[in-house]
Design a protein around this motif. Structure first.
Motif, PDB file in Angstrom:
ATOM      1  N   LEU A  51      -2.706 -17.508  -5.409  1.00 31.57           N
ATOM      2  CA  LEU A  51      -2.663 -17.010  -4.040  1.00 31.57           C
ATOM      3  C   LEU A  51      -4.026 -16.415  -3.703  1.00 31.57           C
ATOM      4  CD1 LEU A  51       0.779 -15.128  -4.068  1.00 31.57           C
ATOM      5  CD2 LEU A  51       0.307 -17.366  -3.026  1.00 31.57           C
ATOM      6  N   THR A  52      -4.471 -16.615  -2.476  1.00 29.70           N
ATOM      7  CA  THR A  52      -5.705 -15.988  -2.008  1.00 29.70           C
ATOM      8  C   THR A  52      -5.433 -15.250  -0.708  1.00 29.70           C
ATOM      9  OG1 THR A  52      -6.348 -18.004  -0.836  1.00 29.70           O
ATOM     10  CG2 THR A  52      -7.192 -17.718  -3.089  1.00 29.70           C
ATOM     11  N   ASP A  53      -6.339 -14.336  -0.395  1.00 33.50           N
ATOM     12  CA  ASP A  53      -6.247 -13.553   0.843  1.00 33.50           C
ATOM     13  C   ASP A  53      -4.872 -12.897   0.975  1.00 33.50           C
ATOM     14  OD1 ASP A  53      -8.859 -14.320   1.527  1.00 33.50           O
ATOM     15  OD2 ASP A  53      -8.126 -16.181   2.421  1.00 33.50           O
ATOM     16  N   VAL A  54      -4.568 -12.054  -0.010  1.00 31.27           N
ATOM     17  CA  VAL A  54      -3.267 -11.392  -0.098  1.00 31.27           C
ATOM     18  C   VAL A  54      -3.330 -10.038   0.608  1.00 31.27           C
ATOM     19  CG1 VAL A  54      -1.557 -10.407  -1.687  1.00 31.27           C
ATOM     20  CG2 VAL A  54      -2.749 -12.541  -2.281  1.00 31.27           C
ATOM     21  N   PRO A  55      -2.653  -9.869   1.746  1.00 28.45           N
ATOM     22  CA  PRO A  55      -2.635  -8.553   2.386  1.00 28.45           C
ATOM     23  C   PRO A  55      -1.757  -7.589   1.587  1.00 28.45           C
ATOM     24  CG  PRO A  55      -1.201 -10.059   3.563  1.00 28.45           C
ATOM     25  CD  PRO A  55      -1.882 -10.867   2.506  1.00 28.45           C
ATOM     26  N   VAL A  56      -2.226  -6.361   1.452  1.00 27.40           N
ATOM     27  CA  VAL A  56      -1.477  -5.317   0.749  1.00 27.40           C
ATOM     28  C   VAL A  56      -1.465  -4.076   1.631  1.00 27.40           C
ATOM     29  CG1 VAL A  56      -1.355  -3.853  -1.298  1.00 27.40           C
ATOM     30  CG2 VAL A  56      -2.131  -6.226  -1.510  1.00 27.40           C
ATOM     31  N   VAL A  57      -0.285  -3.552   1.888  1.00 29.94           N
ATOM     32  CA  VAL A  57      -0.128  -2.325   2.681  1.00 29.94           C
ATOM     33  C   VAL A  57       0.233  -1.192   1.736  1.00 29.94           C
ATOM     34  CG1 VAL A  57       1.285  -1.176   4.422  1.00 29.94           C
ATOM     35  CG2 VAL A  57       0.458  -3.499   4.818  1.00 29.94           C
ATOM     36  N   PHE A  58      -0.440  -0.065   1.907  1.00 31.37           N
ATOM     37  CA  PHE A  58      -0.239   1.069   1.003  1.00 31.37           C
ATOM     38  C   PHE A  58      -0.424   2.358   1.771  1.00 31.37           C
ATOM     39  CE2 PHE A  58      -4.678   0.004   1.102  1.00 31.37           C
ATOM     40  CZ  PHE A  58      -5.368   1.208   0.993  1.00 31.37           C
ATOM     41  N   GLU A  59      -0.011   3.460   1.157  1.00 30.39           N
ATOM     42  CA  GLU A  59      -0.225   4.777   1.740  1.00 30.39           C
ATOM     43  C   GLU A  59      -0.774   5.713   0.675  1.00 30.39           C
ATOM     44  OE1 GLU A  59       2.776   6.398   4.348  1.00 30.39           O
ATOM     45  OE2 GLU A  59       3.591   4.399   4.766  1.00 30.39           O
ATOM     46  N   ARG A  60      -1.620   6.649   1.149  1.00 35.34           N
ATOM     47  CA  ARG A  60      -2.196   7.668   0.267  1.00 35.34           C
ATOM     48  C   ARG A  60      -1.799   9.049   0.763  1.00 35.34           C
ATOM     49  NH1 ARG A  60      -8.397   5.517  -0.541  1.00 35.34           N
ATOM     50  NH2 ARG A  60      -8.159   4.840   1.634  1.00 35.34           N
ATOM     51  N   TYR A  61      -1.527   9.926  -0.175  1.00 37.44           N
ATOM     52  CA  TYR A  61      -1.114  11.294   0.123  1.00 37.44           C
ATOM     53  C   TYR A  61      -1.955  12.249  -0.721  1.00 37.44           C
ATOM     54  CZ  TYR A  61       3.098   8.683   1.509  1.00 37.44           C
ATOM     55  OH  TYR A  61       3.966   7.780   2.062  1.00 37.44           O
ATOM     56  N   GLY A  62      -2.080  13.484  -0.249  1.00 37.21           N
ATOM     57  CA  GLY A  62      -2.744  14.495  -1.041  1.00 37.21           C
ATOM     58  C   GLY A  62      -4.255  14.421  -0.973  1.00 37.21           C
ATOM     59  N   PRO A  63      -4.936  15.216  -1.798  1.00 31.50           N
ATOM     60  CA  PRO A  63      -6.401  15.289  -1.741  1.00 31.50           C
ATOM     61  C   PRO A  63      -7.055  14.025  -2.270  1.00 31.50           C
ATOM     62  CG  PRO A  63      -5.568  16.575  -3.590  1.00 31.50           C
ATOM     63  CD  PRO A  63      -4.365  16.142  -2.811  1.00 31.50           C
ATOM     64  N   PRO A  64      -8.144  13.581  -1.649  1.00 33.61           N
ATOM     65  CA  PRO A  64      -8.861  12.413  -2.170  1.00 33.61           C
ATOM     66  C   PRO A  64      -9.285  12.635  -3.615  1.00 33.61           C
ATOM     67  CG  PRO A  64      -9.661  12.995   0.017  1.00 33.61           C
ATOM     68  CD  PRO A  64      -8.766  14.117  -0.426  1.00 33.61           C
TER      69      PRO A  64
END
Length: 391
Positions: free
Chosen positions: A28-41
């Protein structure tokens, strides 16, 4: 299918020069991935916890702020909670094969030919997670944690890439589904396939096999609860006849509250999930066999591995955790095991406010990182002992 969070992020991974090679051999190529980040970098990863979600979960694991929509693991993740977003950066990504923004089966679009989504495995899901972290520049993680299918991802990560994190938390999970587990999944898939609107998977958005998916959810949800919790919640209580079902119950629709409850759970899932994704992900769970390929290199990484199980869990009960411990013991990896005996919630107890369990997770994550040393208050259980002792 799930409404996107306002804080969701999206990256496209695996360009033509770096394709994703699936375990099936497909690429597979060009795979979109959705994610979320929480807390301090946390650019180093030393204070980052990666959370792997379960079958119908998504990246929205908790609120970003008080007025945000609730997440699916509010009891575990957030300020002052066991996975403390005041201390840790938390990352959660929608899995490959799901329907929440990361690449997965898509309904048939107008004037196109439907192409079945390739078979994927838990290892393929982990490959996408690892590439996401590489692109984000996150180094060795503080921990990888997951429950149910999320725990399978965490176990796969531990066995194949043990150096990626210092700690691995495997919660209410399995290394290999039992025949009983496989049978329940088979019924759910049969319900979807039997729906006339399934059309071999080639259905359009909004025209899918809602009835079949709803029945699959009813069957699945029954395994997530314990018999005791069902009895306590519903007993043989009667419920009002649903609107449009006539003036009284008949043989076609029972009068009991438990039936209305399961129908409600079916309607909720159908409103936010895709039937082809359900088939894709349950198939990946069925195929998962964590210890079928060599895993000797995990010992050299000296990971801190903790398992958490629940007495009332009839889906992935304590025997599944013991099997994982026995297999890891064969290559010299010891684990600590917290077995909770009082919560009545069944498999779903891992998502609930179960005080001793949540406290055990908090102690483990907050303790100094010493390989193979149990967190304060927990007990390292010998894999071949006849019983487990509460932490």
């Amino acid at each position: 299918m799930t409404k996107a969070s306002r804080r969701a992020e999206r990256l496209v991974l695996f360009g033509a020069d770096r394709p994703l090679r699936l375990e099936s051999g497909r690429t597979l190529t060009d795979v979109p991935v959705v994610f979320e980040r929480y807390g301090p970098p946390d650019p180093t990863g030393a204070d980052t916890v990666f959370v792997c979600h379960a079958l119908t979960g998504d990246a929205h694991v908790t609120r970003h702020r008080p007025d945000d929509a609730p997440g699916w693991w509010e009891s575990m993740v957030g300020p002052g909670r066991p996975i403390d977003t005041d201390r840790f950066q938390v990352i959660c990504a929608n899995v490959l094969g799901g329907c929440s923004g990361t690449l997965g089966p898509a309904p048939l679009a107008d004037r196109t030919t439907w192409v079945p989504f390739p078979q994927i495995t838990v290892a393929d899901m982990v490959a996408v997670h690892r590439e996401l972290l590489r692109r984000l520049g996150v180094g060795r993680l503080h921990a990888v944690v997951g429950g149910s299918l999320g725990g399978m991802q965490a176990l796969e990560w531990l066995l194949r890439h043990p150096q990626d994190a210092r700690r691995y938390g495997l919660i209410a999970t399995s290394a290999q589904l039992s025949t009983d587990n496989l049978a329940f999944n088979a019924i759910g898939r049969a319900a979807i396939r039997s729906d006339p609107r399934f059309r071999g998977g080639a259905y359009r958005a909004g025209e899918g096999p809602d009835a079949g998916l709803g029945i699959a959810r009813m069957v699945g949800h029954l395994t997530y609860m314990s018999g005791e919790s069902l009895q306590a919640k519903f007993d043989r209580d009667l419920a009002p006849v649903p609107h449009g079902a006539g003036t009284e119950a008949d043989a076609a629709r029972g009068p009991f509250s438990v039936e209305r409850y399961l129908e409600h759970q079916a309607d909720k899932l159908v409103a936010r999930f895709d039937a082809n994704s359900y088939l894709c992900l349950t198939n990946a769970m069925d195929l998962f066999d964590a210890f079928a390929t060599p895993y000797e290199k995990v010992a050299g990484a000296e990971p801190d591995v903790h398992l958490f199980s629940f007495e009332s869990d009839r889906l992935y009960g304590v025997e599944h955790s013991r099997h994982i411990m026995e297999q890891l013991d064969k290559v010299g990896v010891s684990c600590a095991h917290f077995h909770e005996e009082t919560a009545r919630g069944g498999h779903d107890a891992f998502l609930m406010d179960v005080d001793e369990y949540l406290a055990a997770v908090a102690r483990w994550l907050a303790a100094p990182s010493h390989p193979n040393v149990p967190a304060p208050g927990s007990l390292s259980v010998q894999p071949r002992s006849s019983h487990d002792v509460d932490a």
